[in-house]
Design an enzyme around this catalytic site. Sequence first.
Site, short mmCIF file in Angstrom:
data_model
loop_
_atom_site.label_atom_id
_atom_site.label_comp_id
_atom_site.label_asym_id
_atom_site.label_seq_id
_atom_site.Cartn_x
_atom_site.Cartn_y
_atom_site.Cartn_z
N TRP A 10 0.81 -1.23 0.00
CA TRP A 10 0.00 0.00 0.00
C TRP A 10 0.84 1.27 0.00
O TRP A 10 0.30 2.36 -0.12
CB TRP A 10 -0.93 0.01 1.23
CG TRP A 10 -2.09 -0.92 1.10
CD1 TRP A 10 -2.44 -1.68 0.02
CD2 TRP A 10 -3.09 -1.17 2.10
NE1 TRP A 10 -3.58 -2.39 0.27
CE2 TRP A 10 -4.01 -2.09 1.55
CE3 TRP A 10 -3.30 -0.71 3.39
CZ2 TRP A 10 -5.11 -2.55 2.26
CZ3 TRP A 10 -4.39 -1.17 4.11
CH2 TRP A 10 -5.29 -2.08 3.54
N HIS A 95 12.77 -2.28 -1.51
CA HIS A 95 11.89 -1.73 -2.55
C HIS A 95 12.63 -0.59 -3.27
O HIS A 95 13.38 0.16 -2.64
CB HIS A 95 10.60 -1.22 -1.92
CG HIS A 95 9.56 -0.91 -2.95
ND1 HIS A 95 9.58 0.26 -3.68
CD2 HIS A 95 8.49 -1.62 -3.40
CE1 HIS A 95 8.56 0.25 -4.52
NE2 HIS A 95 7.88 -0.88 -4.38
N GLU A 164 10.97 -6.30 -9.73
CA GLU A 164 10.18 -5.12 -10.04
C GLU A 164 10.99 -4.18 -10.92
O GLU A 164 11.79 -3.38 -10.39
CB GLU A 164 9.78 -4.40 -8.75
CG GLU A 164 8.97 -5.25 -7.81
CD GLU A 164 8.08 -4.39 -6.92
OE1 GLU A 164 6.88 -4.56 -6.95
OE2 GLU A 164 8.63 -3.52 -6.21
N GLY A 230 1.08 -2.67 -6.20
CA GLY A 230 0.93 -1.36 -5.56
C GLY A 230 -0.45 -0.79 -5.82
O GLY A 230 -1.43 -1.13 -5.15
N GLY A 231 -0.56 0.07 -6.82
CA GLY A 231 -1.79 0.82 -7.10
C GLY A 231 -3.05 -0.04 -7.12
O GLY A 231 -4.08 0.33 -6.52
C1 PEP Z 1 5.18 -1.66 -6.06
O1 PEP Z 1 5.32 -0.57 -5.56
O2 PEP Z 1 5.69 -2.63 -5.50
C2 PEP Z 1 4.42 -1.77 -7.29
C3 PEP Z 1 4.60 -2.82 -8.03
O3 PEP Z 1 3.56 -0.73 -7.61
P1 PEP Z 1 2.51 -0.68 -8.83
O4 PEP Z 1 1.74 -1.98 -8.82
O5 PEP Z 1 1.64 0.51 -8.54
O6 PEP Z 1 3.30 -0.53 -10.08
#
Ligand code: PEP
Length: 247
Positions: A10, A95, A164, A230-231
């Site tokens: 979050w 992260h 990521e 995330g989002g």
């Molecule tokens: C994250 O922050 O770990 C992420 C993957 O964000 P989003 O899904 O918003 O790209």
Amino acid sequence: MRKPFIAANWKMNKTIGETKSFLDEFIPLVKDAKDVDIIIAPPFTSLGIASAMLKDTNIQLSAQDIFYEEKGAFTGEVSPVMLADAGCEHVIIGHSERRQYFHETDEIVNKKIKAARKQGLDVIFCIGESLEERESGKTLDVLEREVENGLKDVPADGIVVAYEPIWAIGTGKTATIEQAQEAHKYIRERLASIYGNKANEIRILYGGSVTPDNVDSLMACEDVDGALVGGASLKPDSFARIVKFKK
Ligand code: PEP
């Protein structure tokens, strides 16, 4: 067989009241989801309410960061003991936002991973290349460096890796299936060079603009074992659909 692992990050979103409203709606939506680990990482201020509400559910609690010392004069930091005490079973470490905005190096990430494991917390260890690194052909070198430095002298147990690509986080740009599979396969090879056959048991998540629309195809990749979201994890129905991905 690696059990799918779907985690919500979050970030700096949701007050205690908003956390409560989300969980009131989300818990019933996923109560029948059995063959998947479901993890929610709210901000520190919501760990208390989330821990109370997630008791006796199929959802596990994670923190978004940790400090590597056990206690002492470290204003603003939260220790492994405190996170375990607050009900966390997992913690996100490394992260890209921590690396980018808070100058976390591979060495700091490694210290945090060791401290978390010492306390029995499972670790969601994040790695990934920037756009510039991808465009200059350095993606695999970055992944190799981050895996080797981050996991230096760390046993395999309790480690989940999240790939990521930084250019895909919060941008709406998702890695293609080929890019995701290539990176995940390479990460698994690097893990095998450290852990041997145990690398086949380590779950590797994809993170970067995962949504209900693209989760099924990402989860169909051989080496994609889950998602860090995330989002799209901020709305109960959208995150529930991701948890209930179709393979
Ligand atoms: C994250 O922050 O770990 C992420 C993957 O964000 P989003 O899904 O918003 O790209």
